[in-house]
Write a protein that holds these residues in place. Structure first.
Motif, PDB file in Angstrom:
ATOM      1  N   MET A 242       0.818  -1.402   0.097  1.00 53.55           N
ATOM      2  CA  MET A 242       0.148  -0.017   0.246  1.00 53.55           C
ATOM      3  C   MET A 242       0.820   1.031  -0.152  1.00 53.55           C
ATOM      4  O   MET A 242       0.534   2.281  -0.668  1.00 53.55           O
ATOM      5  CB  MET A 242      -0.933   0.148   1.144  1.00 53.55           C
ATOM      6  N   ALA A 243       1.815   1.148   0.672  1.00 54.64           N
ATOM      7  CA  ALA A 243       2.723   2.375   0.780  1.00 54.64           C
ATOM      8  C   ALA A 243       3.545   2.726  -0.669  1.00 54.64           C
ATOM      9  O   ALA A 243       3.795   3.593  -0.908  1.00 54.64           O
ATOM     10  CB  ALA A 243       4.141   2.017   1.933  1.00 54.64           C
ATOM     11  N   GLU A 244       3.740   1.523  -1.330  1.00 51.07           N
ATOM     12  CA  GLU A 244       4.278   1.805  -2.665  1.00 51.07           C
ATOM     13  C   GLU A 244       3.334   2.646  -3.490  1.00 51.07           C
ATOM     14  O   GLU A 244       3.761   3.425  -4.265  1.00 51.07           O
ATOM     15  CB  GLU A 244       4.661   0.355  -3.306  1.00 51.07           C
ATOM     16  N   LEU A 245       1.905   2.191  -3.314  1.00 47.75           N
ATOM     17  CA  LEU A 245       1.113   2.733  -4.042  1.00 47.75           C
ATOM     18  C   LEU A 245       0.917   4.443  -3.874  1.00 47.75           C
ATOM     19  O   LEU A 245       0.781   5.374  -4.436  1.00 47.75           O
ATOM     20  CB  LEU A 245      -0.455   2.252  -4.281  1.00 47.75           C
ATOM     21  N   ALA A 246       1.180   4.508  -2.479  1.00 48.35           N
ATOM     22  CA  ALA A 246       1.016   5.807  -1.911  1.00 48.35           C
ATOM     23  C   ALA A 246       2.259   6.833  -2.234  1.00 48.35           C
ATOM     24  O   ALA A 246       2.070   7.914  -2.585  1.00 48.35           O
ATOM     25  CB  ALA A 246       0.806   5.892  -0.429  1.00 48.35           C
ATOM     26  N   ILE A 247       3.340   6.250  -2.304  1.00 52.40           N
ATOM     27  CA  ILE A 247       4.332   6.893  -2.628  1.00 52.40           C
ATOM     28  C   ILE A 247       4.317   7.406  -4.219  1.00 52.40           C
ATOM     29  O   ILE A 247       5.003   8.495  -4.604  1.00 52.40           O
ATOM     30  CB  ILE A 247       5.714   5.884  -2.704  1.00 52.40           C
ATOM     31  N   ALA A 248       3.803   6.479  -5.093  1.00 46.91           N
ATOM     32  CA  ALA A 248       3.798   6.772  -6.404  1.00 46.91           C
ATOM     33  C   ALA A 248       2.787   7.858  -6.510  1.00 46.91           C
ATOM     34  O   ALA A 248       3.191   8.926  -7.313  1.00 46.91           O
ATOM     35  CB  ALA A 248       3.434   5.665  -7.282  1.00 46.91           C
ATOM     36  N   SER A 249       1.677   7.894  -5.763  1.00 44.26           N
ATOM     37  CA  SER A 249       0.804   8.944  -5.820  1.00 44.26           C
ATOM     38  C   SER A 249       1.392  10.232  -5.481  1.00 44.26           C
ATOM     39  O   SER A 249       1.033  11.454  -6.170  1.00 44.26           O
ATOM     40  CB  SER A 249      -0.550   8.752  -5.363  1.00 44.26           C
ATOM     41  N   ALA A 250       1.912  10.187  -4.166  1.00 45.23           N
ATOM     42  CA  ALA A 250       2.502  11.518  -3.387  1.00 45.23           C
ATOM     43  C   ALA A 250       3.629  11.919  -4.510  1.00 45.23           C
ATOM     44  O   ALA A 250       3.744  13.210  -4.588  1.00 45.23           O
ATOM     45  CB  ALA A 250       3.218  11.017  -2.190  1.00 45.23           C
ATOM     46  N   ALA A 251       4.362  11.149  -5.303  1.00 43.55           N
ATOM     47  CA  ALA A 251       5.473  11.764  -6.185  1.00 43.55           C
ATOM     48  C   ALA A 251       4.649  12.533  -7.106  1.00 43.55           C
ATOM     49  O   ALA A 251       5.382  13.495  -7.963  1.00 43.55           O
ATOM     50  CB  ALA A 251       6.088  10.352  -6.651  1.00 43.55           C
ATOM     51  N   ASP A 252       3.770  12.039  -7.741  1.00 41.48           N
ATOM     52  CA  ASP A 252       3.003  12.655  -8.723  1.00 41.48           C
ATOM     53  C   ASP A 252       2.438  14.094  -8.306  1.00 41.48           C
ATOM     54  O   ASP A 252       2.565  15.234  -9.014  1.00 41.48           O
ATOM     55  CB  ASP A 252       1.474  11.913  -9.135  1.00 41.48           C
ATOM     56  N   ILE A 253       2.092  14.079  -6.917  1.00 42.30           N
ATOM     57  CA  ILE A 253       1.729  15.426  -6.697  1.00 42.30           C
ATOM     58  C   ILE A 253       2.762  16.307  -6.473  1.00 42.30           C
ATOM     59  O   ILE A 253       2.792  17.674  -6.709  1.00 42.30           O
ATOM     60  CB  ILE A 253       0.942  15.319  -5.109  1.00 42.30           C
ATOM     61  N   SER A 254       3.960  15.873  -5.968  1.00 42.81           N
ATOM     62  CA  SER A 254       5.059  16.664  -5.697  1.00 42.81           C
ATOM     63  C   SER A 254       5.746  17.255  -6.984  1.00 42.81           C
ATOM     64  O   SER A 254       5.764  18.260  -7.255  1.00 42.81           O
ATOM     65  CB  SER A 254       6.243  15.648  -5.284  1.00 42.81           C
ATOM     66  N   ARG A 255       5.747  16.480  -8.163  1.00 40.08           N
ATOM     67  CA  ARG A 255       5.835  16.807  -9.517  1.00 40.08           C
ATOM     68  C   ARG A 255       5.012  17.874  -9.950  1.00 40.08           C
ATOM     69  O   ARG A 255       5.470  19.115 -10.628  1.00 40.08           O
ATOM     70  CB  ARG A 255       5.671  15.576 -10.541  1.00 40.08           C
ATOM     71  N   ARG A 256       3.785  17.993  -9.683  1.00 42.65           N
ATOM     72  CA  ARG A 256       2.827  19.124 -10.043  1.00 42.65           C
ATOM     73  C   ARG A 256       3.164  20.204  -9.226  1.00 42.65           C
ATOM     74  O   ARG A 256       2.558  21.149  -9.540  1.00 42.65           O
ATOM     75  CB  ARG A 256       1.057  18.579  -9.679  1.00 42.65           C
ATOM     76  N   LEU A 257       3.584  20.061  -8.042  1.00 40.75           N
ATOM     77  CA  LEU A 257       4.237  21.333  -7.073  1.00 40.75           C
ATOM     78  C   LEU A 257       5.587  21.842  -7.512  1.00 40.75           C
ATOM     79  O   LEU A 257       6.079  22.594  -6.935  1.00 40.75           O
ATOM     80  CB  LEU A 257       4.308  20.709  -5.604  1.00 40.75           C
ATOM     81  N   GLY A 258       6.029  21.127  -8.668  1.00 43.77           N
ATOM     82  CA  GLY A 258       7.324  21.554  -9.031  1.00 43.77           C
ATOM     83  C   GLY A 258       8.708  21.067  -8.600  1.00 43.77           C
ATOM     84  O   GLY A 258       9.851  21.376  -8.767  1.00 43.77           O
ATOM     85  N   TYR A 259       8.536  19.854  -7.856  1.00 45.81           N
ATOM     86  CA  TYR A 259       9.607  18.883  -7.352  1.00 45.81           C
ATOM     87  C   TYR A 259      10.120  17.857  -8.377  1.00 45.81           C
ATOM     88  O   TYR A 259       8.969  17.235  -8.735  1.00 45.81           O
ATOM     89  CB  TYR A 259       9.212  18.210  -6.199  1.00 45.81           C
ATOM     90  N   PHE A 260      11.164  17.752  -8.852  1.00 49.21           N
ATOM     91  CA  PHE A 260      11.674  16.884  -9.772  1.00 49.21           C
ATOM     92  C   PHE A 260      12.771  16.351  -9.256  1.00 49.21           C
ATOM     93  O   PHE A 260      13.939  15.696 -10.192  1.00 49.21           O
ATOM     94  CB  PHE A 260      12.000  17.609 -11.189  1.00 49.21           C
TER      95      PHE A 260
END
Length: 261
Positions: A242-260
Motif C-alpha cells: 500500500m505504501a508503494e502505491l501511496a509513494i507513487a501518488s505522492a510523487a505525482d503530486i510533488s511533480r505538480r508542485l514543481g519537485y523533480f
C-alpha cells in the motif's frame, strides 16, 4: 552633472532590460513556445538583443530551450516562484485528483495532511469504496505522533527540533500509541530510511494507515498522503504494497508542485 547624467542613463538602461526580460517571459507564456525571431518581432527589437535576454533567463532557469526546434519555453524557476506564494492553494488543487485515483485503486480512504505544531490537519480527502466507510477527516486536527501522516511530516525534523515540535510528553490514545519522544525519534529513523510511515491502531483501535511524503519545489516535505482503513482490511501485511502505491501518488503530486528530485 555629467556623472549624474551617466548614472541616470545606466539606471534607465537597467530598468529597460528588466522590463524587456519580463516581456520575453510573457510572450513565451502567451505563445507556449517561441524562437528568438518571433520574440524580437513581438518586442520590436533586434534579434541580438533578444538573444542576450534569453541567455540570461536560461542561465537562471526561467526559460529553457527545446533542443529539437531551437525555440524556448518557460523553465522550472517559474514553478518554484509560484510555489512559494501559493503552495497551500496549489496543494489542495493538485492533490484531489491523485487522492481520488488512489482511493479508487485501493478501495481505502486517502487524505492529504499538513503539519500544524504537534498536530496535523487534513485538507484533502477521497472516500474509499470499501464496504465500511470511515468518517470524514477533512478539517480535523489529529495528534501527529499517533498518525501515519504526522510521523511522515515529523520525520524531516532533527532530534532537537522534534522535541520542540511535539513537547516533552506524548499523549496516549490506545495501548499502541508511542508516549515517549525517544521511542518516536527511533521510529522516525526507520521512516526516513523506508520513505513511508505507518500506524497500527495508535490513534484508534481498529484503524491502520500508511503515509508517503509530498515535496515542494525546494525538496521539503510539505504534506503527507495517507491511506487508511480498518485493521482487518488494511493489516500490517498490506502496509508495504500500500505504501508503494501511496509513494507513487505522492510523487505525482510533488511533480505538480514543481519537485523533480
Amino acid at each position: 552633472m555629467a556623472k549624474q547624467d551617466g548614472e541616470d542613463t545606466g539606471r534607465a538602461a537597467a530598468v529597460q532590460s528588466v522590463d524587456r526580460a519580463l516581456l520575453v517571459m510573457e510572450i513565451i507564456a502567451k505563445l507556449g513556445q517561441a524562437g528568438v525571431t518571433e520574440i524580437a518581432a513581438e518586442l520590436g527589437v533586434h534579434k541580438s538583443t533578444v538573444s542576450r535576454l534569453v541567455a540570461v533567463l536560461e542561465s537562471r532557469g526561467y526559460v529553457e530551450q527545446l533542443s529539437d526546434r531551437g525555440k524556448y519555453r518557460l523553465g522550472f524557476s517559474i514553478v518554484r516562484l509560484a510555489g512559494s506564494t501559493s503552495a497551500q492553494v496549489d496543494l489542495v488543487g493538485q492533490s484531489q485528483g491523485a487522492c481520488n485515483a488512489l482511493a479508487a485503486e485501493t478501495g481505502e480512504t486517502t487524505n492529504i495532511a499538513v503539519l500544524d505544531g504537534n498536530r496535523i490537519i487534513n485538507i484533502v480527502e477521497a472516500a474509499g469504496t470499501g464496504s465500511i466507510a470511515l468518517r470524514s477527516w477533512v478539517g480535523q486536527s489529529c495528534p501527529a505522533h499517533a498518525t501515519s501522516s504526522g510521523k511522515m511530516l515529523l520525520s524531516g525534523l532533527a532530534p532537537a527540533a522534534l522535541r520542540k515540535q511535539v513537547g516533552p510528553k506524548l499523549e496516549g490514545y490506545t495501548v499502541n500509541t508511542l508516549t515517549k519522544v525517544a521511542d518516536l525519534a527511533a521510529q522516525l529513523v526507520a521512516v526516513r530510511e523506508n520513505g513511508w510511515a505507518s500506524v497500527r491502531e495508535e490513534l484508534e483501535i481498529g484503524l491502520n494507515a500508511v503515509a508517503a511524503p509530498v515535496f515542494d519545489s525546494n525538496g521539503a516535505i510539505v504534506a503527507a498522503l495517507s491511506v487508511s482503513g480498518p485493521s482487518y482490511r488494511l493489516g500490517p501485511d498490506r502496509f508495504a504494497p500500500m505504501a508503494e502505491l501511496a509513494i507513487a501518488s505522492a510523487a505525482d503530486i510533488s511533480r505538480r508542485l514543481g519537485y523533480f528530485g
